[in-house]
Scaffold this motif. Structure first.
Motif: not given
Length: 560
Positions: A116-117, A157-161, A192-199, A262-268
């Motif tokens: 979640v990020g 939980f990851c907050l990117h710069g 190994k990441t099922l999903a990245f939920l971005n906001f 990169a190969g990770v299922p992702s949403t925003v």
């Protein structure tokens, strides 16, 4: 222009990105450039400033000023030259360090995880973009901890710069922190990441509806979650038309694309484009990247909904034994991209291509059916309290998840391309360029240069030819070196290895622009340029057709 401060009125949405006038002014010897937005961005007020990434090299000082100030300067210039002193107390330095901030709620197993990020870097105070996302990410983590929720998988939980701007001398200078995270810091997260939920901007009501942008393989899961899953929240006090689930492919303007490529299922959350996926919401014309992105824009109902909705989605994915990725969406995407006649003319074995595509459809349907069966059986066993069946079905689901994630990574590495910043099936780039060049030639053969320019020439190479019409060859050479230069291929970030090959038509583009007023002229030299481009792009189309045919067969095998 030598040693002058250049003042421009610009519409970065309809005209060109600030990079190009900046580089042109520098090439012409200017000392600095001031830009006021007459359209496109920062239209909320005449004093609004707008800050954007440069997508280029470090160059002359380039600053935004309000339209009111621009008009004041122009009025003064009506009486003669104006002398001004420009004080710039900002310095661009390269080779800096950005930080991604990470926390984790351990799951019963750490074999898989959900991320979640958002991003924490901002322009001005950046209240919506993206401070509200930081708040949402932290609130979701707190809610899970306070509720005592025990996840099956790790929740990261990851907050990117460095999302807004993170590199120099590259066309792809944004979402750099996320790209570094998934490609260099934690490449093991792929698989190994099922999903990245971005906001992005999650506390603003953009319209009467909301949506989720995602990888196409996630469309079916998101549709089920929004419309059938009993614990999916509905909007309250916002978005009266609800959540749209027609399928909206994630675009390149947010961190989720770096993970997706990169190969990770992702949403925003649906934050930028309206449901036509072409028109931006008014927020981006008026407020985006200006000093007016303030707490006055806050909508508590929207924030509350996004927190609950995506928190529930994270828990749904966490508690589902088999990750639901539907590769029939890849079939649909590829099928809709085909110009069969043109592909055949280029030498693509269209029958083999279509056979491979059909094999993919069948394999995807079979995998989707297996996933659904395991997940349905698991839900039934949970209602019955059959712990032995739950354990067996969970193990079966994990095996399907491993296959799906491997297939997902393969699909993005082999069937995802970019035409500048537009996600495509790779063969679409030469196919589109050939179609456009053919249309240009047809116009020129009748002497209709105006239609050739107005309708077709500027759109070649995903509209990069628009810039070739207006800017010096020396400026375009910098653009081309950033995208295709041999020494800059390690500076492309999320565009690495998925870019397109440019149609070499700049000379003809410039010539047609200069000859725009001619009626019935001889355009044989320009036609020759477009014919040569067609020949080169035809070979590229043939090669990509063969590669995609094999990729679809290999993807089918991975799903089988």
């Amino acid at each position: 222009m030598t040693d002058k401060i250049v003042l421009i009125d610009i519409d970065q949405r309809s005209n060109w990105w600030i990079t190009y006038p900046m580089l042109e002014a520098q090439y012409q010897g200017a000392a600095a450039i001031l830009a006021a937005n007459v359209g496109g961005f920062a239209q909320i007020d005449g004093d609004a400033l707008n800050c954007q990434d440069i997508c280029g090299p470090t160059a002359i000082p380039t600053l935004s000023i309000g339209l009111n100030d621009s008009q004041l300067i122009q009025a003064s210039m009506a009486n003669g030259p104006v002398t001004a002193t420009l004080v710039v107390d900002n310095e661009v330095s390269e080779d800096g360090t950005t930080y991604n901030i990470m926390g984790r709620i351990p799951g019963r197993s750490s074999d898989y995880q959900i991320i979640v990020g958002g991003h924490y870097d901002v322009h001005f105070t950046g209240f919506q973009d993206d401070n509200c996302a930081v708040g949402l990410v932290l609130a979701m983590a707190k809610a899970m901890i306070d509720s005592g929720y025990q996840p099956e998988n790790d929740i990261v939980f990851c907050l990117h710069g460095a999302e807004e701007w993170g590199s120099s001398y590259t066309q792809y200078d944004w979402t750099v922190g996320a790209w570094e995270m998934i490609n260099n810091v934690h490449p093991e997260w792929v698989g190994k990441t099922l999903a990245f939920l971005n906001f992005e901007l999650p506390a603003y009501e953009f319209s009467t509806y909301t949506s989720t942008y995602s990888a196409p393989e996630m469309y079916a899961m998101l549709d089920y979650f929004a419309n059938e899953y009993p614990y999916s929240p509905d909007p309250e006090g916002c978005f009266p038309d609800g959540v749209l689930t027609d399928g909206y492919q994630t675009y390149t303007y947010s961190d989720d694309f770096s993970y997706y490529a990169a190969g990770v299922p992702s949403t925003v959350n649906g934050f930028l484009l309206q449901k036509d996926m072409e028109t931006v919401f008014p927020f981006y014309v008026n407020i985006y990247h200006s000093q007016y992105d303030t707490p006055s824009t806050y909508n508590g109902a929207v924030m509350d909904f996004n927190l609950k909705y995506y928190g529930a989605l994270a828990m749904y994915i966490d508690q589902t034994p088999a990750l639901s990725l539907d590769f029939t969406a890849q079939y649909d995407r590829i099928l809709s991209s085909m110009d069969e006649a043109l592909m055949a003319q280029a030498g693509v074995d269209v029958e083999a291509y279509k056979a491979a595509l059909e094999a993919l459809r069948l394999a995807a349907q079979d995998m989707a059916a297996q996933v659904k069966q395991v997940n349905d059986d698991y839900a039934a066993a949970r209602e019955e309290g059959d712990t032995a069946a739950l354990e067996t079905l969970w193990a079966q689901g994990r095996a399907l998840t491993a296959k799906n994630l491997a297939a997902f990574q393969f699909a993005q590495k082999n069937l995802l391309g970019l035409m500048y910043e537009r996600p495509i099936v790779p063969h679409e780039a030469p196919q589109e360029n050939i179609q456009l060049c053919q249309s240009i030639i047809a116009c020129l053969e009748t002497g209709d240069v105006a239609t050739a320019v107005d309708e077709y020439a500027w759109t070649v190479n995903n509209v990069l030819e628009w810039y070739a019409m207006y800017f010096s060859p020396e400026v375009i050479a910098i653009q081309d070196d950033m995208l295709w230069g041999a020494d800059n291929q390690d500076n492309l970030y999320w565009g690495t290895d998925i870019g397109f090959t440019k149609a070499d038509v700049d000379a003809a583009t410039r010539s047609l622009f200069v000859r725009y007023e001619e009626d019935g002229g001889d355009f044989s030299q320009e036609i020759a340029v477009y014919q040569a481009a067609i020949q080169a792009q035809t070979q590229i189309l043939a090669d990509l057709g063969a590669k995609e045919t094999q990729a679809m067969l290999d993807l089918s095998a991975l799903l089988g």
